[in-house]
Design a protein around this motif. Sequence first.
Motif, mmCIF file in Angstrom:
data_model
loop_
_atom_site.group_PDB
_atom_site.id
_atom_site.type_symbol
_atom_site.label_atom_id
_atom_site.label_comp_id
_atom_site.label_asym_id
_atom_site.label_seq_id
_atom_site.Cartn_x
_atom_site.Cartn_y
_atom_site.Cartn_z
ATOM 1 N N GLU A 132 -15.383 -14.216 8.844
ATOM 2 C CA GLU A 132 -15.544 -15.214 9.949
ATOM 3 C C GLU A 132 -17.038 -15.103 10.490
ATOM 4 O O GLU A 132 -17.438 -14.386 10.594
ATOM 5 C CB GLU A 132 -14.746 -15.138 11.106
ATOM 6 C CG GLU A 132 -13.031 -15.489 10.652
ATOM 7 C CD GLU A 132 -13.084 -17.085 10.344
ATOM 8 O OE1 GLU A 132 -13.443 -17.798 11.278
ATOM 9 O OE2 GLU A 132 -12.001 -17.316 9.771
ATOM 10 N N ALA A 133 -17.798 -16.319 10.463
ATOM 11 C CA ALA A 133 -19.052 -16.461 11.011
ATOM 12 C C ALA A 133 -19.513 -17.834 11.944
ATOM 13 O O ALA A 133 -18.826 -18.718 11.522
ATOM 14 C CB ALA A 133 -20.178 -16.475 9.937
ATOM 15 N N TYR A 134 -19.953 -17.437 12.923
ATOM 16 C CA TYR A 134 -20.188 -18.644 13.873
ATOM 17 C C TYR A 134 -21.229 -19.748 13.161
ATOM 18 O O TYR A 134 -22.091 -19.165 12.465
ATOM 19 C CB TYR A 134 -20.685 -18.044 15.277
ATOM 20 C CG TYR A 134 -19.856 -17.693 16.058
ATOM 21 C CD1 TYR A 134 -18.571 -17.930 16.360
ATOM 22 C CD2 TYR A 134 -20.235 -16.317 16.545
ATOM 23 C CE1 TYR A 134 -17.719 -17.289 17.158
ATOM 24 C CE2 TYR A 134 -19.253 -15.450 17.347
ATOM 25 C CZ TYR A 134 -18.288 -15.940 17.655
ATOM 26 O OH TYR A 134 -17.194 -15.227 18.407
ATOM 27 N N VAL A 160 -28.307 -21.129 12.754
ATOM 28 C CA VAL A 160 -27.718 -21.566 11.543
ATOM 29 C C VAL A 160 -27.461 -20.576 10.470
ATOM 30 O O VAL A 160 -28.203 -19.679 10.462
ATOM 31 C CB VAL A 160 -28.690 -22.676 10.845
ATOM 32 C CG1 VAL A 160 -27.863 -23.420 9.769
ATOM 33 C CG2 VAL A 160 -29.342 -23.844 11.920
ATOM 34 N N VAL A 161 -26.165 -20.879 10.004
ATOM 35 C CA VAL A 161 -25.656 -19.792 8.954
ATOM 36 C C VAL A 161 -26.460 -20.156 7.467
ATOM 37 O O VAL A 161 -26.394 -21.250 7.254
ATOM 38 C CB VAL A 161 -24.434 -19.968 8.755
ATOM 39 C CG1 VAL A 161 -23.804 -18.798 7.590
ATOM 40 C CG2 VAL A 161 -23.607 -19.602 10.016
ATOM 41 N N GLU A 162 -27.180 -19.253 6.909
ATOM 42 C CA GLU A 162 -27.943 -19.328 5.867
ATOM 43 C C GLU A 162 -27.530 -18.581 4.744
ATOM 44 O O GLU A 162 -26.747 -17.452 4.735
ATOM 45 C CB GLU A 162 -29.379 -18.880 6.254
ATOM 46 C CG GLU A 162 -30.409 -19.231 5.119
ATOM 47 C CD GLU A 162 -31.781 -18.654 5.327
ATOM 48 O OE1 GLU A 162 -32.637 -18.367 4.562
ATOM 49 O OE2 GLU A 162 -32.208 -18.294 6.583
ATOM 50 N N ASP A 163 -27.434 -19.150 3.523
ATOM 51 C CA ASP A 163 -27.123 -18.607 2.230
ATOM 52 C C ASP A 163 -25.587 -18.200 2.366
ATOM 53 O O ASP A 163 -25.212 -17.054 1.823
ATOM 54 C CB ASP A 163 -27.916 -17.388 1.650
ATOM 55 C CG ASP A 163 -29.314 -17.920 1.711
ATOM 56 O OD1 ASP A 163 -29.437 -18.839 1.167
ATOM 57 O OD2 ASP A 163 -30.234 -17.173 1.877
ATOM 58 N N GLU A 164 -24.738 -18.975 3.073
ATOM 59 C CA GLU A 164 -23.320 -18.425 3.110
ATOM 60 C C GLU A 164 -22.569 -19.934 2.608
ATOM 61 O O GLU A 164 -22.941 -20.984 3.013
ATOM 62 C CB GLU A 164 -23.010 -18.373 4.637
ATOM 63 C CG GLU A 164 -23.510 -17.344 5.215
ATOM 64 C CD GLU A 164 -22.879 -15.749 4.868
ATOM 65 O OE1 GLU A 164 -22.282 -15.962 3.926
ATOM 66 O OE2 GLU A 164 -23.141 -14.687 5.224
ATOM 67 N N TYR A 165 -21.429 -19.611 2.086
ATOM 68 C CA TYR A 165 -20.833 -20.808 1.300
ATOM 69 C C TYR A 165 -19.354 -20.671 1.751
ATOM 70 O O TYR A 165 -18.755 -19.767 1.589
ATOM 71 C CB TYR A 165 -20.853 -20.785 -0.123
ATOM 72 C CG TYR A 165 -22.385 -20.654 -0.690
ATOM 73 C CD1 TYR A 165 -23.020 -22.097 -0.855
ATOM 74 C CD2 TYR A 165 -22.960 -19.549 -0.830
ATOM 75 C CE1 TYR A 165 -24.257 -22.065 -1.359
ATOM 76 C CE2 TYR A 165 -24.483 -19.561 -1.265
ATOM 77 C CZ TYR A 165 -25.008 -21.019 -1.356
ATOM 78 O OH TYR A 165 -26.311 -20.754 -1.667
ATOM 79 N N VAL A 166 -18.824 -21.950 1.889
ATOM 80 C CA VAL A 166 -17.354 -22.191 2.097
ATOM 81 C C VAL A 166 -16.726 -22.368 0.869
ATOM 82 O O VAL A 166 -17.207 -23.222 0.404
ATOM 83 C CB VAL A 166 -16.921 -23.000 3.277
ATOM 84 C CG1 VAL A 166 -15.500 -23.179 3.548
ATOM 85 C CG2 VAL A 166 -17.493 -22.615 4.655
ATOM 86 N N VAL A 167 -15.752 -21.972 0.293
ATOM 87 C CA VAL A 167 -15.290 -21.936 -1.205
ATOM 88 C C VAL A 167 -13.919 -22.354 -1.169
ATOM 89 O O VAL A 167 -13.051 -22.166 -0.315
ATOM 90 C CB VAL A 167 -15.534 -20.882 -2.152
ATOM 91 C CG1 VAL A 167 -17.178 -20.481 -2.274
ATOM 92 C CG2 VAL A 167 -15.061 -19.646 -1.667
#
Length: 215
Positions: A132-134, A160-167
């Motif tokens: 989990e990430a804000y 801002v969340v960088e280089d993260e992906y929801v798959v």
Amino acid sequence: MSIETINALEPQLLMHEVVDGKVCGLEWRGPELWLTVDGEGRPIDPQHVFESLRPRTGGDTVQAAPISAARTFTVTDKDTAEKLTFTCMPGCIVVHEVIDCSRPVAADDVCCIGDDNGQVSLPFEGASAPKEAYVLRAFVRAAPFSKVMAERLPHVVFEVVEDEYVVGLDPDSLAVVIGVFEERLEALRCTYADLVQTRAKVLARTVQAGSEVTE
């Protein structure tokens, strides 16, 4: 005159707001901070930007934004042992008495922070398990002793969340993500309104203090 010299003389706009129907601004012109009201400008002491937030008596009001009593603190610079006084930003939630005033601190580290616009998280793909990430958090901040002059005025920090992906999103899951971003967009609009109001308070008090100095 060189290009570098010409650029150095160009005004650096810090704030541009409408206060009580007047177009007001703060800008750096060379080494001086200038206050402009409806196009008329003059230099002003930078410390007035924060000192003008001190509590006032006599029923002074500012139509653009209601002003609550300001908090003033004195900190000790750990490098020079100098006593530095600042007036806290409206809406700040930092406990300066404990964090900044209880021991010598680096002046650059002293800052005022407003409430963030909420903590909403999404599950991101991790190395071994989802984490989990804000996402898209923002808050108003001011650093009264920053070497970057623009940071001494209220500004927004946007996480801002960088280089993260929801798959692996199915339609229902994608609908949840869309809902999160819709909520975040509305929260950002609230943060924008907070920023405009806070900067208007600072500028209104600066205009008022500047007028008192010239009287």
